[in-house]
Each structure stands twice: as C-alpha cells, then as structure tokens.
Enzyme design. Sequence first.
Site: not given
Ligand code: IPM
Ligand code: MN
Length: 364
Positions: A141, A186, A219, A243, A247
């Site tokens: 990042y 990884k 993975d 990240d 999700d």
């Molecule tokens: C999160 C988002 C951010 C990240 C993006 C929008 C920069 O996906 O907060 O999870 O990847 O950290």
């Molecule tokens: Mn995110």
Amino acid sequence: MTKTHKIALLPGDGVGPEVIAVARDVLDAVSAQTGARFSYSAHLIGGAAIDASGDPLPQTTLAGCLESDGVLLGAVGGPKWDRASVRPEAGLLAVRKALGLFANIRPLRVEAALAEHSPLKTEIVEDVDLVIVRELTGGAYYGDKRRFSDSASDLCIYSTGEIERVARVAFELARARYGKVTSVDKANVMETSRLWRETVTRMHVESYADVKLEHVLVDAMAMHLVKRPRDFDVVLTENMFGDILSDEASMLAGSIGLAPSASLGVSKPGLFEPIHGSAPDIAGRDLANPVGTVLSAAMMLRYTLGLTKEADAVEAAVSDAINRGARTADLGGSFGCREMGDAIIKELHAAALPPGHRMPMHWG
Ligand code: IPM
Ligand code: MN
Ligand code: NAD
C-alpha cells in the site's frame, strides 16, 4: 466537571454521510442518557474534499483530526473519481499514515439471530468470534509506486519493527481473549512474509509462549475461513491480506454492512470506521446498513475515550434491535438506514429504564 470528548467526523463519500449521521444520533442518545459529553467537528475527506479543494486530505481535515480525541470516518471513493489523477482513497491512506495508525482491529462476531443470513450454513458460522489484526501503514500500500511505458510496480516492504509492533497488539489481544494467534502470510513466495514469520515466531518464543501460535498461508486461510471459522481467535496479517480476508470474513456474519473497525497507533486519536466502502450502488437512497459504523463508534467509546459502560450499552442496543427483528435490505429487511438507527436508539432508551418500566416493543 465532566470532560467533553472531541470527536472529528469524516463522512466522506457515497453512503458515508448516511451512516455517520446515524452514528452521531446514537452518540447523542448515549450522551443524553449517561451524561457523557461529546463535541463534534465535521471535515471533508476523499472525493468530497477533492471536489472542494483538489486535495483528498486537506490540511484543515488533518488538523481537525489531530485536535480531536477520536475520529469517526464513513467511507471514501466512488465512480466519479475513478479516473481522476488524485484518488479519494489516497486521503484515507494519508490520514492513516499521518496519525500513525499501524494496527487495524476488525472484530467479527456472528449474531445468532443473523446466522441464517450468512451465505454459509448456520452450523458453520454460529458462535464465530474472531478478530483480524491487520497491519495498516506498511506493505505494498505504501511502497514506492512506479509506472513505466509498458509495466508498473508496487514495492512491498516491511521492517522488523513494523512487524513487531503489530504482532504485539495481536499477542496482547489474544491473551485477553481465547489465547490463540493465527499469523497469516505467504512465506512460501514472499520475502516480506518470511521476515514476518521469523519475527512473529521469535516474539512468540521470547515473550508470548503462553499464547498458542500457528502460521497459515493466506490462500489456505481464505479457504479455512469459510470451512471452519470457529477455530480462529486473533488473526494477524499484513495490510493487503488483511484487507481481502476481512471482507471475506464479514460475510460469515451476514453482511459487510455489520463490520466495524478501530485503527490504533502509538498515541491518540484513533480512527474508527466500518470496513465497507462507499457503496455507490445504494448511496443516497437510505438503504445502507449503519450497524458497522455504530459499532465503530462503540469501539471509539471503548478504546480511545475510555467510556466502557457506554460502549457496552451501544453494543447491547444493536444486538437488541437485531433480536427484535430490525433489518436493513442487505439482511432481507425493509428498514432504511435512519430507521435502523432509530431502532438502536429506542433500545438504548429502553435499557436505561428500570425493568418494570420497559415497554414491550415489536418491529415489523
Ligand atoms: C478498507 C478499504 C481501503 C483499504 C481502501 C479504500 C484504501 O478497502 O478500509 O478496507 O484498502 O484499506
Ligand atoms: Mn477493504
Ligand atoms: P463497497 O464495500 O463499497 O461495496 C461492496 C458491496 O457491499 C456493494 O454491493 C454495496 O452496496 C454493499 N455494501 C457496502 N456497505 C454496505 C452497507 N453499509 N449496507 C449495505 N450494503 C453495503 O465496495 P466497492 O463497491 O468495491 O467499493 C466502492 C468504493 O468504496 C470504491 O471507490 C472503493 O475504493 C471504496 N472503498 C472505501 C473504503 C473506505 O473508505 N474505508 C473501503 C472499501 C472500499
């Protein structure tokens, strides 16, 4: 005299302003009920800030954050800025870096009443209680980004110190919870992951031998998370993997709209935000689930403002509203974002009454 806690609100883009408005109403309800005092200052970030000033993180916004006790953020980004030379997301990355927020805590608990809403079978997701500790200010990042005539590169770099400080957060958290850290990397391919694994292993031997530690490749972890999520307590990982895995993990609970996070650093203020994005597909229609943001506000009360009872009350009110059937569209319900907030506030008020005075309430 009661201290007034200064809160910086960064609504951002898309559904950000909708969910932040609800979280503020909930904080106001907490204040009316408990006497805790909050003052708010609102600042632009992301696309809204680009539109106003060309800068996704204006100096005034950063200054507002720095003089606050806690920062509550909605979300940034959206199709409007996808081809702009400066992106809204750069504002979020910049504020995380400027505030030194290296540890992103993403708890994931499955409400029994919502288990049926998970795309996974109830017997797999019920009783899941894990927390992802995501490194937040390093890795690909923040590494040097280059664009050449026919190629591009993102440098992924981690120092031992960056790994140590976030691993310490994970080990300490595990000690206060169920005593297990799963470190995800990884290491079969990435040099940064090999340093990650060596560093975490050394810290375990030297300082945290009482905590159970396992290493899992990312993975395989993506697979284990949907196969046996109950086996995990604290999941420690680097920025990008955290990240993606968070999700994925959010769907165990039924919706990404439910998941909160706290980004913490060496000093105050912390930044608190739902893990979801600006949800352009539902923005401006009062459809967003505000629970992730309300629970992020609860994390702010707990971790940065030291208001434990108040944080407990907000979390209980969210559970109570869900248990009474309050559901936004992402969970198959018909509640709007505001209506969901009102249901949570009603539960806060009800819990404050002595038991004999509580009114039976039914939602839809
Ligand atoms: C999160 C988002 C951010 C990240 C993006 C929008 C920069 O996906 O907060 O999870 O990847 O950290
Ligand atoms: Mn995110
Ligand atoms: P997203 O999280 O915005 O949306 C993914 C899906 O989840 C969409 O279908 C959306 O409607 C749904 N969703 C998200 N939040 C919801 C909520 N509170 N209630 C109900 N449904 C919800 O991810 P995306 O579509 O990949 O990204 C959209 C934009 O948001 C992009 O510009 C991205 O960079 C940005 N983003 C920002 C953050 C942040 O500010 N922290 C996080 C992730 C993505």
